[in-house]
Motif scaffolding. Structure first.
Motif, PDB file in Angstrom:
ATOM      1  N   ALA A 165       0.773  -1.352  -0.049  1.00 18.24           N
ATOM      2  CA  ALA A 165       0.002   0.110  -0.154  1.00 18.24           C
ATOM      3  C   ALA A 165       0.725   1.302  -0.226  1.00 18.24           C
ATOM      4  N   GLN A 166       0.612   2.298  -0.560  1.00 13.74           N
ATOM      5  CA  GLN A 166       1.079   3.418  -0.587  1.00 13.74           C
ATOM      6  C   GLN A 166       1.146   4.157   0.721  1.00 13.74           C
ATOM      7  N   SER A 167       2.189   4.847   1.047  1.00 13.35           N
ATOM      8  CA  SER A 167       2.192   5.856   2.134  1.00 13.35           C
ATOM      9  C   SER A 167       3.218   6.924   1.839  1.00 13.35           C
ATOM     10  N   VAL A 168       2.854   7.880   2.731  1.00 19.00           N
ATOM     11  CA  VAL A 168       3.848   9.242   2.723  1.00 19.00           C
ATOM     12  C   VAL A 168       3.938   9.623   3.970  1.00 19.00           C
ATOM     13  N   SER A 169       5.728   9.778   3.754  1.00 18.81           N
ATOM     14  CA  SER A 169       6.194  10.256   5.194  1.00 18.81           C
ATOM     15  C   SER A 169       6.591  11.861   4.948  1.00 18.81           C
ATOM     16  N   GLN A 170       6.334  12.316   6.169  1.00 15.72           N
ATOM     17  CA  GLN A 170       6.924  13.923   6.258  1.00 15.72           C
ATOM     18  C   GLN A 170       7.711  13.738   7.604  1.00 15.72           C
ATOM     19  N   HIS A 171       8.896  13.886   7.360  1.00 15.21           N
ATOM     20  CA  HIS A 171      10.020  13.590   8.640  1.00 15.21           C
ATOM     21  C   HIS A 171       9.894  14.797   9.612  1.00 15.21           C
ATOM     22  N   ASN A 172       9.660  15.926   9.251  1.00 16.37           N
ATOM     23  CA  ASN A 172       9.414  17.287  10.013  1.00 16.37           C
ATOM     24  C   ASN A 172       7.920  17.293  10.691  1.00 16.37           C
ATOM     25  N   HIS A 173       7.865  17.356  11.818  1.00 17.08           N
ATOM     26  CA  HIS A 173       6.436  17.373  12.172  1.00 17.08           C
ATOM     27  C   HIS A 173       6.431  19.037  12.520  1.00 17.08           C
ATOM     28  N   HIS A 174       7.298  19.614  13.208  1.00 14.54           N
ATOM     29  CA  HIS A 174       7.171  20.947  13.614  1.00 14.54           C
ATOM     30  C   HIS A 174       8.510  21.525  13.260  1.00 14.54           C
ATOM     31  N   CYS A 200       9.498  15.065   2.109  1.00 16.05           N
ATOM     32  CA  CYS A 200       8.541  14.300   1.753  1.00 16.05           C
ATOM     33  C   CYS A 200       9.003  12.996   1.135  1.00 16.05           C
ATOM     34  N   ASN A 201       8.697  11.860   1.573  1.00 18.12           N
ATOM     35  CA  ASN A 201       9.134  10.439   0.651  1.00 18.12           C
ATOM     36  C   ASN A 201       7.866   9.794   0.445  1.00 18.12           C
ATOM     37  N   TYR A 202       7.798   9.118  -0.088  1.00 18.39           N
ATOM     38  CA  TYR A 202       6.617   8.290  -0.580  1.00 18.39           C
ATOM     39  C   TYR A 202       6.858   6.855  -0.667  1.00 18.39           C
ATOM     40  N   SER A 203       6.288   5.677  -0.634  1.00 18.49           N
ATOM     41  CA  SER A 203       6.564   4.438  -0.929  1.00 18.49           C
ATOM     42  C   SER A 203       5.479   3.801  -1.902  1.00 18.49           C
ATOM     43  N   TYR A 204       6.025   3.939  -3.347  1.00 23.64           N
ATOM     44  CA  TYR A 204       5.158   2.999  -4.341  1.00 23.64           C
ATOM     45  C   TYR A 204       6.199   3.227  -5.479  1.00 23.64           C
ATOM     46  N   GLU A 247       0.098  24.758   8.081  1.00 26.20           N
ATOM     47  CA  GLU A 247       0.465  23.266   8.143  1.00 26.20           C
ATOM     48  C   GLU A 247       0.519  23.037   6.748  1.00 26.20           C
ATOM     49  N   TYR A 248       1.709  22.105   6.416  1.00 28.70           N
ATOM     50  CA  TYR A 248       1.718  21.808   5.163  1.00 28.70           C
ATOM     51  C   TYR A 248       1.827  20.327   4.951  1.00 28.70           C
ATOM     52  N   PHE A 249       1.159  19.874   3.910  1.00 23.42           N
ATOM     53  CA  PHE A 249       0.798  18.602   3.520  1.00 23.42           C
ATOM     54  C   PHE A 249       1.339  17.986   2.386  1.00 23.42           C
ATOM     55  N   CYS A 250       2.182  16.922   2.384  1.00 23.85           N
ATOM     56  CA  CYS A 250       2.466  16.377   1.096  1.00 23.85           C
ATOM     57  C   CYS A 250       1.354  15.259   0.758  1.00 23.85           C
ATOM     58  N   ALA A 251       1.109  15.121  -0.421  1.00 22.58           N
ATOM     59  CA  ALA A 251       0.127  13.849  -1.027  1.00 22.58           C
ATOM     60  C   ALA A 251       0.522  13.373  -2.279  1.00 22.58           C
ATOM     61  N   VAL A 252       0.408  12.076  -2.293  1.00 21.36           N
ATOM     62  CA  VAL A 252       0.603  11.152  -3.515  1.00 21.36           C
ATOM     63  C   VAL A 252      -0.301  10.564  -4.006  1.00 21.36           C
ATOM     64  N   ASN A 253      -0.605  10.460  -5.498  1.00 23.76           N
ATOM     65  CA  ASN A 253      -1.592   9.679  -6.247  1.00 23.76           C
ATOM     66  C   ASN A 253      -0.848   8.831  -6.979  1.00 23.76           C
ATOM     67  N   ALA A 254      -1.331   7.500  -6.840  1.00 25.60           N
ATOM     68  CA  ALA A 254      -0.671   6.312  -7.725  1.00 25.60           C
ATOM     69  C   ALA A 254      -1.360   6.505  -9.000  1.00 25.60           C
ATOM     70  N   ARG A 255      -0.693   6.742 -10.204  1.00 27.21           N
ATOM     71  CA  ARG A 255      -1.424   6.575 -11.301  1.00 27.21           C
ATOM     72  C   ARG A 255      -2.434   5.252 -11.552  1.00 27.21           C
ATOM     73  N   ASN A 256      -3.481   5.746 -12.034  1.00 27.02           N
ATOM     74  CA  ASN A 256      -4.737   4.665 -12.508  1.00 27.02           C
ATOM     75  C   ASN A 256      -5.275   4.437 -11.078  1.00 27.02           C
ATOM     76  N   THR A 257      -5.246   5.154 -10.095  1.00 34.14           N
ATOM     77  CA  THR A 257      -6.135   5.002  -8.788  1.00 34.14           C
ATOM     78  C   THR A 257      -6.857   6.283  -8.366  1.00 34.14           C
ATOM     79  N   ASP A 258      -7.682   6.095  -7.707  1.00 36.93           N
ATOM     80  CA  ASP A 258      -8.582   7.319  -7.239  1.00 36.93           C
ATOM     81  C   ASP A 258      -8.305   7.894  -5.889  1.00 36.93           C
ATOM     82  N   LYS A 259      -7.135   7.188  -5.261  1.00 35.74           N
ATOM     83  CA  LYS A 259      -6.745   7.546  -3.955  1.00 35.74           C
ATOM     84  C   LYS A 259      -5.583   8.471  -4.017  1.00 35.74           C
ATOM     85  N   LEU A 260      -5.854   9.512  -3.205  1.00 42.53           N
ATOM     86  CA  LEU A 260      -4.755  10.693  -2.923  1.00 42.53           C
ATOM     87  C   LEU A 260      -4.656  10.634  -1.491  1.00 42.53           C
ATOM     88  N   ILE A 261      -3.309  10.128  -1.154  1.00 37.49           N
ATOM     89  CA  ILE A 261      -2.852   9.747   0.247  1.00 37.49           C
ATOM     90  C   ILE A 261      -1.998  10.839   0.429  1.00 37.49           C
TER      91      ILE A 261
END
Lengths: 117, 113
Positions: free
Chosen positions: B1-10, B23-27, B88-102
């Motif tokens: 499954a996709q996931s997104v990591s933002q290492h800096n919380h504050h 911002c790093n993602y796993s996909y 607050e800043y959010f990184c988001a990733v969409n795997a092509r051919n899916t409707d999910k924005l993670i």
């Protein structure tokens, strides 16, 4: 004003109540989304609809029941919720569903803040 | 499954300091990448996006991000922050051919004058 309007902005309900959240988009978009935003957790995708048809259900408990009567309106019906369901519920829309490719971007509403007592 | 990591919380910065949010993602497949911002009391707004082409993308308010495919990263940068960038800043990733924005968990940025 983003073009995506959510009502009510705040809702307090007991665990035995039934209530609904409403989302309306004025952007002519075809796809709509429900997200849950809890403290210290990533935004969680709940449901995706495209032209009124559900395309994603992200393992959401059945106490949350979505309804999409047309491309402009999206509801989230709530019943027998738990205190851990307290969160900000965000609605979003995009021109077309993300899976179609193209430069689709989600536009978010301001959210409905839900508190379950 | 996709996931997104933002290492800096504050992150806390003084005005005019430079900013870089990770911002790093796993996909392993092709992705679309986004940064959203949420100013205090306001809704989520799109800051910038990457679909294809030049991996260095520019967004609103002087922000830019670089997609490094080999590192599965999409870091956000701004050479000189302002007090009004507090948000607050959010990184988001969409795997092509899916409707999910993670989304990632977000990074809270505070800028002091």
């Amino acid at each position: 004003e983003t073009g995506v309007t959510q009502t009510p902005r705040h809702l307090v309900m007991g665990m035995t109540n039934k209530k609904s959240l409403k989302c309306e988009q004025h952007l002519g978009h075809n796809a709509m989304y429900w997200y849950k935003q809890s403290a210290k957790k990533p935004l969680e995708l709940m449901f995706v609809y495209n032209f009124k048809e559900q395309t994603e259900n992200n393992s959401v408990p059945s106490r949350f029941s979505p309804e999409c009567p047309n491309s402009s309106h999206l509801f989230l019906h709530l019943h027998t919720l738990q205190p851990e369901d307290s969160a900000l519920y965000l609605c979003a829309s995009s021109q077309d569903r993300l899976a179609t490719g193209g430069a689709n971007v989600l536009t978010f509403g301001a959210g409905s803040r839900l508190t379950v007592l | 499954a996709q996931s997104v990591s933002q290492h800096n919380h504050h992150v806390i910065l003084s005005e005019a300091a430079s900013l870089e949010l990770g911002c790093n993602y796993s996909y392993g497949g092709t992705v679309n990448l986004f940064w959203y911002v949420q100013y205090p009391g306001q809704h989520l707004q799109l800051l910038l996006k990457y679909f294809s082409g030049d991996p260095l993308v520019k967004g609103i308010k002087g922000f830019e991000a670089e997609f490094i495919k080999s590192k599965f990263s999409f870091n956000l940068r701004k050479p000189s922050v302002q007090w009004s960038d507090t948000a607050e800043y959010f990184c988001a990733v969409n795997a092509r051919n899916t409707d999910k924005l993670i989304f990632g968990t977000g990074t809270r940025l505070q800028v002091f004058p």
